[in-house]
Every structure is written in C-alpha cells, then in structure tokens.
Scaffold this motif. Sequence first.
Motif, PDB file in Angstrom:
ATOM      1  N   ALA A  52       0.839  -1.199   0.000  1.00  0.00           N
ATOM      2  CA  ALA A  52       0.000   0.000   0.000  1.00  0.00           C
ATOM      3  C   ALA A  52       0.870   1.243   0.000  1.00  0.00           C
ATOM      4  CB  ALA A  52      -0.924   0.010   1.218  1.00  0.00           C
ATOM      5  N   GLY A  53       0.372   2.309  -0.633  1.00  0.00           N
ATOM      6  CA  GLY A  53       1.050   3.601  -0.597  1.00  0.00           C
ATOM      7  C   GLY A  53       2.203   3.687  -1.572  1.00  0.00           C
TER       8      GLY A  53
ATOM      9  N   GLY B 227      -0.864   9.740  -0.022  1.00  0.00           N
ATOM     10  CA  GLY B 227      -0.287   8.532   0.555  1.00  0.00           C
ATOM     11  C   GLY B 227       1.100   8.201   0.048  1.00  0.00           C
TER      12      GLY B 227
ATOM     13  N   ARG C  79      -3.744   8.738  -8.056  1.00  0.00           N
ATOM     14  CA  ARG C  79      -5.110   8.396  -7.695  1.00  0.00           C
ATOM     15  C   ARG C  79      -5.564   7.119  -8.416  1.00  0.00           C
ATOM     16  NH1 ARG C  79      -6.491   9.914  -2.921  1.00  0.00           N
ATOM     17  NH2 ARG C  79      -6.947  12.131  -2.624  1.00  0.00           N
TER      18      ARG C  79
ATOM     19  N   GLN D 166      -4.003   4.133  -6.746  1.00  0.00           N
ATOM     20  CA  GLN D 166      -4.652   3.792  -5.477  1.00  0.00           C
ATOM     21  C   GLN D 166      -5.999   3.103  -5.694  1.00  0.00           C
ATOM     22  OE1 GLN D 166      -4.687   7.760  -3.834  1.00  0.00           O
ATOM     23  NE2 GLN D 166      -2.995   7.305  -2.435  1.00  0.00           N
TER      24      GLN D 166
ATOM     25  N   PRO E 242      -5.564  -1.399  -7.174  1.00  0.00           N
ATOM     26  CA  PRO E 242      -4.463  -2.161  -6.567  1.00  0.00           C
ATOM     27  C   PRO E 242      -4.143  -3.461  -7.299  1.00  0.00           C
ATOM     28  CG  PRO E 242      -6.458  -2.285  -5.226  1.00  0.00           C
ATOM     29  CD  PRO E 242      -6.710  -1.251  -6.263  1.00  0.00           C
TER      30      PRO E 242
END
Length: 383
Positions: free
Chosen positions: A212-213, A240, A338, A341, A344
Amino acid sequence: MRVLMVHNAYQQRGGEDSVVEAEATLLREQGHEVVLHLRHNDDVNGMGRLAVAAQTLWSDRTVRDVKTLVGEFRPDVVHVHNTLPLVSPSVFWAARAAGVPVVQTLHNFRLMCPQATFLRDGRVCEDCLGKVPWRAVQHRCYRQSAVQSGAVAVMLSTHRALGTFQNKVSRYIALNEFCKAKFVAGGLPADRISVKPNFVPSPGQPQWASRAGGLYVGRLSEEKGIQVLLGAMRLEPDLGVQIIGGGPFEDEVRGVAGEAYLGFRPLPDIMARMAHAAFLVLPSVCYEGFPRTLVEAFASGMPVIASRLGSMAELVSDGRTGLLFEPGSAEDLAAKIRWAQAHPAEMLQMGQAARLEYEARYTPERNCAELIAIYRSAMAESG
C-alpha cells in the motif's frame, strides 16, 4: 581479468559513487582483480579557482598515478567513471600511452553539457548539444558560476579539438538507448558505444501481500522533480506518498508532507519499505541517465510512476511495469497516483512484470557478463 577503475568521487555521495563500488565488488566476487583509484572532490577545498580550473583541463598527478598503477598492477583494461574535476581527461592519455585500452562509463551528459543534465531553469535545454558550449558560460550552468562553467567548457572544447574523446577511449558505456542516441548526436562514435544498464543485488523474492502507498526516494532537488510531487500533494493532500531523501528543498518538503517526510534513510531501511509499498514515484524533470532507485523498485516488485521524459520513458513500459505522466505536470501526476490507489490489482500485476524485467535485465550476473564482454571488445579493438 585485471581492471583498474578510476573515479572522481562527489562531495555529496550519489548514485554514480554507489555504481562504482557495486561494479568493483561484483567483479571481485566473480574472481577478477580490481584496483580502485579514487580522487575525492573534498580535495578541492583549499584550492584556488585557477588551480581547480587547471586540474579540470589536465592533471599531471593523474598521469603520474596512472603510470605507476599500470606499472605495478599491469591491468588488462582501465575503466573510467567520473573525471571532473581532479582526474581530468588526462587519464585517457596516460592509459593509452601505457598501451592499456580504456572504457568510459557515461553516467551523465557531461561530455555534451557542462551542467551534465541538459537542464536549465527547470526545463530541458540542449543548447550545447553538438556545439561549442559557450552558452553554458553565459548562463552560468555549472554551479551557477561563470568561472567554473568556463573551466568545464574550455576542458570540453580543448579535448574535443585534441581528439581525446574520439581517439583515446576504446569503448564507451551508455546506460540505455536514449542516452546513447544523445551521445551520438553530440559527436561520439556510435560504433564504440555499448549499452549496459545499472544493476542491484536481488533483495529476495518479493512479498505480494499487504502492499500500500507510494514512495519517493532521492535527492530533494529541482532536477529530480520534487516540486512536481509537492504540487501534486498540495492538490491532493492525502496521496499517501512517503518521501525519503535530503537536499535543498528539505524545509519545503517537511512543510508540505509533514509526517510523510521520513528524511534520510539507509539503504536497508529503504529496501524494507520498498518491499511493502505499492509504487515508486519518479517525477524527474531532467532526462536522467539510469536511476538506481528504478532498478531497486523493479527488484522489489514495485511498479514506477515516472515522467514521460528521456530514459524514463524507455525504462518504464506504460501500463506494464508502471505509469507515465506528463513531465512537470502536478495535475497529471496526482491523477496517475489516484488511479494507482484505485486499482491495486492492476498495480500488483505491474509490480510482478517489473520484477520479471529485473530478472531478465538488471541482475548482477547478467551485468557482470555484459561488462566483461565490453572489456574484451575494448581489448580487441585496441589490439
């Protein structure tokens, strides 16, 4: 093989210094003998401007050092990395006078651009490509100094006129096809430029769960596009993306990123974070040579969101090993982050493709074989 490596280390340690150490270590691990001859830019402290300018053009010390090392070590090849300012192009003359072929890695665009990055006032500039670099002096491109820019321009012009770069180097190494094309456009012989990328050791098989991130890893400076990333973070405060590095924009980064700015981190910490991040952001506004962080990301199974510019547009396959955005556009970068995110699964697939790209092209074993082949080619061409 016996390899004499020559490098002028930077005051602020960077990717070139890491590459030199990595290649020397790799060759030794594969059974080759390596002597590393280093000069360091810290030695410039206390030297007058005229003395530094004279060293930039021609270094008698380099001639003496290389002659001694060749006599004692008897290398098969002299592999030169950075020469500015203390090594100077005199290293090429000294090696060839001793009958040893020379290989030069072109880590940046210094032979074509005194500033080395084809960047001026935050934009790509090719005013000096294939020309006498007088405009670099006019614009104070090197260290914002007319005197120092003049010293580099005189060095380049003099050694072009002497045929140093045409006749004293047996083989050049460009880091990708984009860079090779620029060097050929600037006058280097295409048939003596080999393409060999950088490499990094494998951090092990990637972990594909719990990613993540995003991460930014690099110098906080204009050419690296940190202001583009900060612009995207201003547009979208919750992007993020964590930022690792130091440099002239550190205070501004701290003010915009807050706790997402992690400061300088050692490599093991960076690799540990890459193992769990979903993507790397590479927003450079210059062409780049071959960002080491890109290879580290691929090795870690991370796709890269990069500027559609220079070598980055060649190294990152849009939609396969990462995403490309319009150079300098904070809006487009924010949009791409964006999208990443929101998708994924697709980013995970790109990360898996990036890892396969690493295994095919950027492993130490592949790199060592390519490097030895280049050395043998230089030896053959030099008789």
